[in-house]
Write a protein that holds these residues in place. Sequence first.
Motif, PDB file in Angstrom:
ATOM      1  N   ARG A 265       0.820  -1.212   0.000  1.00 30.13           N
ATOM      2  CA  ARG A 265       0.000   0.000   0.000  1.00 30.13           C
ATOM      3  C   ARG A 265       0.853   1.260   0.000  1.00 30.13           C
ATOM      4  N   HIS A 266       2.144   1.118   0.308  1.00 27.20           N
ATOM      5  CA  HIS A 266       3.043   2.271   0.367  1.00 27.20           C
ATOM      6  C   HIS A 266       4.298   2.046  -0.484  1.00 27.20           C
TER       7      HIS A 266
ATOM      8  N   SER B 246       3.271   9.787  -9.617  1.00 29.28           N
ATOM      9  CA  SER B 246       3.105   8.513  -8.916  1.00 29.28           C
ATOM     10  C   SER B 246       3.638   8.583  -7.491  1.00 29.28           C
TER      11      SER B 246
ATOM     12  N   SER C 238       3.713  11.214  -5.659  1.00 27.66           N
ATOM     13  CA  SER C 238       2.940  12.158  -4.850  1.00 27.66           C
ATOM     14  C   SER C 238       1.488  11.741  -4.635  1.00 27.66           C
ATOM     15  N   MET C 239       1.023  10.713  -5.382  1.00 26.91           N
ATOM     16  CA  MET C 239      -0.383  10.329  -5.310  1.00 26.91           C
ATOM     17  C   MET C 239      -0.765   9.741  -3.944  1.00 26.91           C
ATOM     18  N   ARG C 240       0.181   9.090  -3.294  1.00 24.99           N
ATOM     19  CA  ARG C 240      -0.088   8.524  -1.971  1.00 24.99           C
ATOM     20  C   ARG C 240       1.230   8.434  -1.215  1.00 24.99           C
ATOM     21  N   GLU C 241       1.151   8.170   0.056  1.00 25.68           N
ATOM     22  CA  GLU C 241       2.358   8.104   0.877  1.00 25.68           C
ATOM     23  C   GLU C 241       3.206   6.914   0.418  1.00 25.68           C
ATOM     24  N   THR C 242       4.434   7.190   0.051  1.00 27.21           N
ATOM     25  CA  THR C 242       5.330   6.152  -0.461  1.00 27.21           C
ATOM     26  C   THR C 242       6.493   5.949   0.501  1.00 27.21           C
TER      27      THR C 242
END
Length: 200
Positions: free
Chosen positions: A27-28, A80, A82-86
């Motif tokens: 998920r990250h 990609s 910045s779309m979710r916490e990586t």
Amino acid sequence: MQLSNSRSPEAPASTRRRRATAALDPRHTLLISCFDAALPFGRMGLAADGVPCAQVRSPAHLVAPWKDNAESENASLLLSLSMRETHDVVICGHVRCAALEVLLDGERDRQAFRLLSQVPAARATIDLVRHNYVGLHRDALREVTAQENVLTQLDHLLTYPLLAQGGGPRVHAWLYDERDTSLWAYSFEESQFAHQISLR
């Protein structure tokens, strides 16, 4: 599969930094891979509840080096990230790569080679392999080209401000070998693909 010690002494200095290994949370995690790679996401630990991690795909998993004045080249990867916490970015190459076959045999696929060789990210791999591995042929050349391309694109990836600075997402370099379905992780300490990852 025995992966050779990559990069000859003449190879250019790398911007790679040591990164601690850790279990990945799909998920990250952002995966950068080749458009024709058939990767077993679930067995690689890159899927949760059947949903794979975020992905960016391109021929030979090419990554444009960071340039402040060329944001369009970097836009897809930046979006990609910045779309979710990586927490982790994995760049994964594979041995039976159609784009790398073009790089290895420019005469057979002249038009495709001409197109790929105009891409700086691909040209860096072409130049490095031609300069350092003149004596290798067939499977040995195919294998070392796959390794070197992962590391070349990794170096490009580490020019991105978010990944170059401390405290950013961890970066991992993997190589998948379809011939025996093995997965290898690059060791920053040993400077080679030294660790085989157990597929579930």
